[in-house]
Design a protein around this motif. Sequence first.
Motif, PDB file in Angstrom:
ATOM      1  N   HIS A   1       0.861  -1.186   0.000  1.00  0.00           N
ATOM      2  CA  HIS A   1       0.000   0.000   0.000  1.00  0.00           C
ATOM      3  C   HIS A   1       0.892   1.228   0.000  1.00  0.00           C
ATOM      4  CE1 HIS A   1      -3.154   2.837   0.785  1.00  0.00           C
ATOM      5  NE2 HIS A   1      -4.058   1.904   1.051  1.00  0.00           N
ATOM      6  N   ARG A   2       1.075   1.847  -1.156  1.00  0.00           N
ATOM      7  CA  ARG A   2       2.035   2.935  -1.298  1.00  0.00           C
ATOM      8  C   ARG A   2       1.621   4.196  -0.552  1.00  0.00           C
ATOM      9  NH1 ARG A   2       0.918   6.570  -5.562  1.00  0.00           N
ATOM     10  NH2 ARG A   2       3.141   6.930  -5.801  1.00  0.00           N
TER      11      ARG A   2
ATOM     12  N   TYR B   1       0.603   4.486   2.462  1.00  0.00           N
ATOM     13  CA  TYR B   1       0.928   4.489   3.887  1.00  0.00           C
ATOM     14  C   TYR B   1       2.112   5.405   4.196  1.00  0.00           C
ATOM     15  CZ  TYR B   1      -2.191   0.549   4.901  1.00  0.00           C
ATOM     16  OH  TYR B   1      -3.281  -0.258   5.074  1.00  0.00           O
TER      17      TYR B   1
END
Length: 319
Positions: A201-202, A204
């Motif tokens: 999940h980029r 975050y």
Amino acid sequence: MREPSSPAFRRLRVYAFDPSASTDLRTATMNAAVIKVPWEQLEAGPTGEYLEVIDVDPASDAFYEPVNLNSPQLLAQDGHAPSEGNPQFHQQMVYAIGMTTIRNFERALGRRVLWAWRWARKDDLTAYKRRTYIGKLRIHPHALREANAYYSPQKRALLFGYFRASGEDVGNNLPGGMIFSCLSHDIIAHEMSHAILDGMHRMYLEPSNPDSLAFHEAFADIVALLQHFTMPEAVKNQIGRLRGDLSQRSLLSNLALQFGQAIGNYGALRDGIDKIDRATGLPDARAIAHVTEPHERGAILVAAVFDAFVTFIEPVWRT
């Protein structure tokens, strides 16, 4: 990918914690560990399906010869022996711990680990249409001459630093001695976890609220802490010393002990056991309301998870 006739695992020697544990007679024998990593066809570096170790030292204007883990001599003796002065062991260490962390994630996720794509510039409104697939995460064992190590989302790489220990209160370290962050099991696992989480999940890594970066740091610390318990000899040694009481501070709860001592931290860089308020004798229950620095805020979650883990697992050891 592994050929059908290939071995299932490759055995490699590593530090169970970091070089400082080898200078203590109570922990020296268990600190030289041998771990199994999934077998894969490797090029010198090592370079495999997931990782590419590139050992360029810009501060020294040096390029260290890449280790060939397919060498018959190294295969026969489980790789290079642990050594602070051998760059090829440094390369072996980051590869071995990196692949161990990846394997643990894949067991938990039930799928393969993927690295974050490289996107075009943020100010380009059509950037989402032009992204580059990253097949291998690059690891630079001697990228910085400073007391630091980090995952670079821009470079899609792990950069490890090295530095000289401070002159006073350096624990088991030699005053002025060289400290390599790439030889810390905890630091490697921590930074690898940042890279894996970024691939999951980029967003975050976007500081949209005080908890976003704190979660990233806490998650990486939790992975590094729990990975201690994959080392049977180290766990047996520490449980014996603690008489089974894991609520006490030990190598199992410490994170990056050598690094912390070398920068004058009077102990580990961080710890899975919460700090005690001297006035009350208890952890500060109000810390979540005023602590904002990502590492310190993340430490609140780390302490909660580690306490839950100890509460659950300790009765098993005592029976």
